[in-house]
Structure formats: C-alpha cells, structure tokens
Design a protein around this motif. Sequence first.
Motif, PDB file in Angstrom:
ATOM      1  N   ALA A  19       0.538  -1.513   0.059  1.00  0.00           N
ATOM      2  CA  ALA A  19      -0.125   0.188  -0.004  1.00  0.00           C
ATOM      3  C   ALA A  19       0.728   1.317  -0.266  1.00  0.00           C
ATOM      4  N   ASP A  20       2.105   0.969   0.466  1.00  0.00           N
ATOM      5  CA  ASP A  20       2.942   2.184   0.448  1.00  0.00           C
ATOM      6  C   ASP A  20       3.389   2.599  -1.614  1.00  0.00           C
ATOM      7  N   LEU A  21       3.763   4.193  -1.359  1.00  0.00           N
ATOM      8  CA  LEU A  21       3.654   5.027  -2.542  1.00  0.00           C
ATOM      9  C   LEU A  21       4.735   4.310  -3.373  1.00  0.00           C
ATOM     10  N   ARG A  22       5.267   4.502  -4.594  1.00  0.00           N
ATOM     11  CA  ARG A  22       6.236   3.971  -5.031  1.00  0.00           C
ATOM     12  C   ARG A  22       6.262   5.392  -6.473  1.00  0.00           C
ATOM     13  N   VAL A  23       7.717   6.102  -6.149  1.00  0.00           N
ATOM     14  CA  VAL A  23       8.509   6.650  -6.595  1.00  0.00           C
ATOM     15  C   VAL A  23       8.983   6.483  -8.037  1.00  0.00           C
ATOM     16  N   ARG A  24       9.427   6.035  -9.465  1.00  0.00           N
ATOM     17  CA  ARG A  24      10.425   6.126  -9.718  1.00  0.00           C
ATOM     18  C   ARG A  24      11.745   7.481  -9.592  1.00  0.00           C
ATOM     19  N   VAL A  25      12.751   7.115  -9.771  1.00  0.00           N
ATOM     20  CA  VAL A  25      13.206   7.972 -10.247  1.00  0.00           C
ATOM     21  C   VAL A  25      14.399   7.523 -11.456  1.00  0.00           C
ATOM     22  N   GLU A  26      14.471   8.483 -12.232  1.00  0.00           N
ATOM     23  CA  GLU A  26      15.751   7.664 -13.607  1.00  0.00           C
ATOM     24  C   GLU A  26      16.984   8.905 -13.753  1.00  0.00           C
ATOM     25  N   GLY A  27      17.544   9.050 -13.375  1.00  0.00           N
ATOM     26  CA  GLY A  27      18.737  10.007 -14.084  1.00  0.00           C
ATOM     27  C   GLY A  27      19.247  10.224 -15.300  1.00  0.00           C
ATOM     28  N   GLU A  28      18.729  11.466 -16.148  1.00  0.00           N
ATOM     29  CA  GLU A  28      19.452  12.290 -17.496  1.00  0.00           C
ATOM     30  C   GLU A  28      20.071  12.663 -17.717  1.00  0.00           C
ATOM     31  N   GLN A  29      20.481  13.487 -18.536  1.00  0.00           N
ATOM     32  CA  GLN A  29      22.346  13.760 -18.637  1.00  0.00           C
ATOM     33  C   GLN A  29      20.924  15.260 -18.753  1.00  0.00           C
TER      34      GLN A  29
ATOM     35  N   ASN B 250      12.323  16.348 -12.626  1.00  0.00           N
ATOM     36  CA  ASN B 250      12.992  17.667 -11.989  1.00  0.00           C
ATOM     37  C   ASN B 250      12.042  17.801 -10.366  1.00  0.00           C
ATOM     38  N   GLU B 251      11.357  17.429  -9.798  1.00  0.00           N
ATOM     39  CA  GLU B 251      10.736  17.701  -8.889  1.00  0.00           C
ATOM     40  C   GLU B 251      10.108  16.341  -8.171  1.00  0.00           C
ATOM     41  N   ILE B 252      10.248  16.271  -6.573  1.00  0.00           N
ATOM     42  CA  ILE B 252       9.879  14.734  -5.568  1.00  0.00           C
ATOM     43  C   ILE B 252       8.941  15.490  -4.563  1.00  0.00           C
ATOM     44  N   ARG B 253       7.696  14.966  -4.651  1.00  0.00           N
ATOM     45  CA  ARG B 253       6.373  15.114  -3.864  1.00  0.00           C
ATOM     46  C   ARG B 253       7.077  14.500  -3.116  1.00  0.00           C
ATOM     47  N   LEU B 254       6.936  14.376  -1.547  1.00  0.00           N
ATOM     48  CA  LEU B 254       6.378  13.042  -0.542  1.00  0.00           C
ATOM     49  C   LEU B 254       5.671  13.792   0.070  1.00  0.00           C
ATOM     50  N   PRO B 255       4.416  12.637   1.334  1.00  0.00           N
ATOM     51  CA  PRO B 255       3.305  12.507   1.939  1.00  0.00           C
ATOM     52  C   PRO B 255       4.228  12.508   3.400  1.00  0.00           C
TER      53      PRO B 255
ATOM     54  N   THR C 147       7.858   5.216   1.496  1.00  0.00           N
ATOM     55  CA  THR C 147       7.836   5.302   0.021  1.00  0.00           C
ATOM     56  C   THR C 147       8.771   5.056  -0.637  1.00  0.00           C
ATOM     57  N   MET C 148       8.418   4.233  -1.291  1.00  0.00           N
ATOM     58  CA  MET C 148       9.913   3.124  -1.576  1.00  0.00           C
ATOM     59  C   MET C 148      10.456   3.776  -3.135  1.00  0.00           C
ATOM     60  N   PHE C 149      11.695   4.047  -3.314  1.00  0.00           N
ATOM     61  CA  PHE C 149      12.123   4.591  -4.347  1.00  0.00           C
ATOM     62  C   PHE C 149      12.941   3.714  -5.027  1.00  0.00           C
ATOM     63  N   GLU C 150      12.699   3.618  -6.142  1.00  0.00           N
ATOM     64  CA  GLU C 150      13.149   2.876  -7.602  1.00  0.00           C
ATOM     65  C   GLU C 150      13.950   4.012  -8.119  1.00  0.00           C
ATOM     66  N   LEU C 151      14.885   3.230  -8.279  1.00  0.00           N
ATOM     67  CA  LEU C 151      15.935   4.001  -8.767  1.00  0.00           C
ATOM     68  C   LEU C 151      17.170   3.466  -9.903  1.00  0.00           C
ATOM     69  N   ASP C 152      16.406   4.438 -11.473  1.00  0.00           N
ATOM     70  CA  ASP C 152      17.288   3.356 -12.450  1.00  0.00           C
ATOM     71  C   ASP C 152      18.585   5.037 -12.443  1.00  0.00           C
TER      72      ASP C 152
ATOM     73  N   VAL D  38      14.162   2.967   0.467  1.00  0.00           N
ATOM     74  CA  VAL D  38      12.737   3.423   1.352  1.00  0.00           C
ATOM     75  C   VAL D  38      12.861   4.464   2.694  1.00  0.00           C
ATOM     76  N   ALA D  39      12.247   5.312   2.514  1.00  0.00           N
ATOM     77  CA  ALA D  39      12.139   6.868   3.291  1.00  0.00           C
ATOM     78  C   ALA D  39      10.873   7.280   4.004  1.00  0.00           C
ATOM     79  N   ARG D  40      11.109   7.682   5.328  1.00  0.00           N
ATOM     80  CA  ARG D  40       9.969   7.873   5.793  1.00  0.00           C
ATOM     81  C   ARG D  40      10.139   9.720   6.380  1.00  0.00           C
ATOM     82  N   PRO D  41       9.655  10.778   5.131  1.00  0.00           N
ATOM     83  CA  PRO D  41       9.960  11.998   5.630  1.00  0.00           C
ATOM     84  C   PRO D  41       8.464  12.266   7.447  1.00  0.00           C
ATOM     85  N   THR D  42       9.216  12.988   7.734  1.00  0.00           N
ATOM     86  CA  THR D  42       9.016  13.641   9.638  1.00  0.00           C
ATOM     87  C   THR D  42       8.193  15.306   9.454  1.00  0.00           C
ATOM     88  N   LYS D  43       8.434  15.198   8.531  1.00  0.00           N
ATOM     89  CA  LYS D  43       8.415  17.036   8.541  1.00  0.00           C
ATOM     90  C   LYS D  43       8.438  17.646   7.164  1.00  0.00           C
TER      91      LYS D  43
END
Length: 312
Positions: free
Chosen positions: A99-109, A128-133, A138-143, A171-176
């Motif tokens: 049930a957790d949010l997945r955020v896929r981020v790909e690094g480009e040039q 170029n912007e990431i928003r988190l609850p 949140t689990m980041f899938e990084l490529d 895996v991250a969990r914002p607190t503020k």
Amino acid sequence: MLAAAVSACNRHQSALAPFGEEAASTRALTIVLLVGAVVIAALVAGLMQHAIRTPGGRLTHRQGMRLVLWLGAIVPTVTLFALLAASLPLMRPAPVSAADLRVRVEGEQFWWRVAYAAPGTSPVIAANEIRLPVGRTTMFELDGGDVIHSFWIPGLAGKMDMIPGRTNTLVARPTKAGRYRGVCTEFCGLSHALMAFDVIAMEPAAFDAWLTAQRRPAPPPAGRGAALFARYGCGGCHSIRGVGPDSAIGPDLTHIGSRRTLAAGILPMTTANLAGFIRDPGSTKPGVRMPAFPHMSDADAVQIARYLEGLK
C-alpha cells in the motif's frame, strides 16, 4: 574556524537538518561516534601527558603489560562491540508494504525523470521535482537512464547509486513538511554540478490533492505560444498530456508551470529564464542534449515560455 563551518550549513540541503527518519538516525549515530571519538582522544591525550610527566621507573614491567592488555585490547574490543551493537539496528531496511507509495526516479543527462505509482492507480509522470507525503513510507526505485548517477536527499535518507540496467531501492519516511533539495553525487558529465531537484514534503491530505491534480491532462492549447510550441517541434521530445502524442525523450511538461525551478533546480521559474533556456539551453547547462534554437526570435521564445508557465 567554527564560524566558517557554521556558515556552510543550511536547512534545506543538510544531513544535519533531517526531515526523514533515516537521516535522523544517521545524525544520531554521527553524534554518538563523534562524542566517543572526542572522549577517547581526550583520554589518550591525558595518558600521554601523565606518562611524560611521570619519572622513569615508576611503572614495573608487569604493570606495563597489564596496562597494555586493558587499554590496548580489552577496552577497545568492548567499545567496538558496543558501537557495533548500537549501529546494527539502524542498518536494518525499513519495512515496505504493497500500500506504500512508489516513486520511480531515473537520472538523465542532466535532469530527473519522476513517476509516482500509488496503489491501484496509473503512474503520474513528472520531472525535476519530488513531492512526498509526511508520515507515510515511500519506496524510491532508482535507475540510471544513460550513465551512472547518484541520488541523494541529505535531510531525508542516505545516498544510492543509479545504475543503467539495474534498479536500486531506497525506503524513506518524511517526518516534517517543508521544501528541501536533492542532488546528484556521482560525476555524470559536464553539467553534473548543475543537476539538482526540489523536494517538497507535504501533509498527506495536501499531497493526495496534488497527486489528483497532476493526473489531469493539460488544458486544450490556445494562443500563439501553443502554436509556436507545435511549429518548432517541441512536442517531438516533450510530452504535454492531452496535447499531441506522448514523447519520453525529454522531461514531461504537462504541469511545468507549477514547478518552482527550471533546468533541474538551477534557475528560478520565470518567463525570462524559461525563454532563454528554450533558445540556448547549452549556455546554462553545458553538454545538455536539448538542441538550441538560434533561429528562434526572442518574441517567439517568450510566447512559448508564457504558454508553458500557464500549465499549472
């Protein structure tokens, strides 16, 4: 020296100003290790001073061997095991559920492709912007889309490499809530130092409303700016959902007007900056793959920029 060190600190891009659970644990561990190192150094300095001032012959061979045994073997061994025992729980991966949010981020040039995948919904594409609850895992899938990059949000969690052909997870969990900054920490080309992104931690209700708004397509094109966007072939690389065919070559521009920065966190989002980047992106980011438009007039660039600014 202290004033110089403090002047380099900030609240939006610092591992010492955490807004996530992992970064807070890392800071706590750092403080413990630092205090321990200072105490050990002070004890060693005190022993050195005592040894220097003590007259020769005061310590027998047996006493010396006992001192070496305790201070050279037993105390360091116990101390290192205590530090290991305290550190191991902090290294355990955080649990993740379906049930957790997945955020896929790909690094480009030299920019960031972002896709949000909430359970039971289709992905939302951004750039170029990431928003988190706040308060949610949140689990980041990084490529890495082209070369090796490294993903780091100092106040949220640790670094993780982005390797082409391999997906790493973080895996991250914002607190503020607040606005922070992330960067690439692996040299990836000429504009490596110009590859950043905004991180906005939001209250859960605000994040849900924002994600719902991001699913909506752009309004129907109208005005001269939209016509110029199509005439110069911008849609061949950039997608604007609901306007023409999709393209995954460059950043998605569907809601670019709602972003605070331009060119992967380098420039404030203003009409002048956007128009200048459209005409000559290489002057801002050397090595960028977006072509220049030297034949485009300043007036046309401004019209396209105003059209893009309206895509909220």
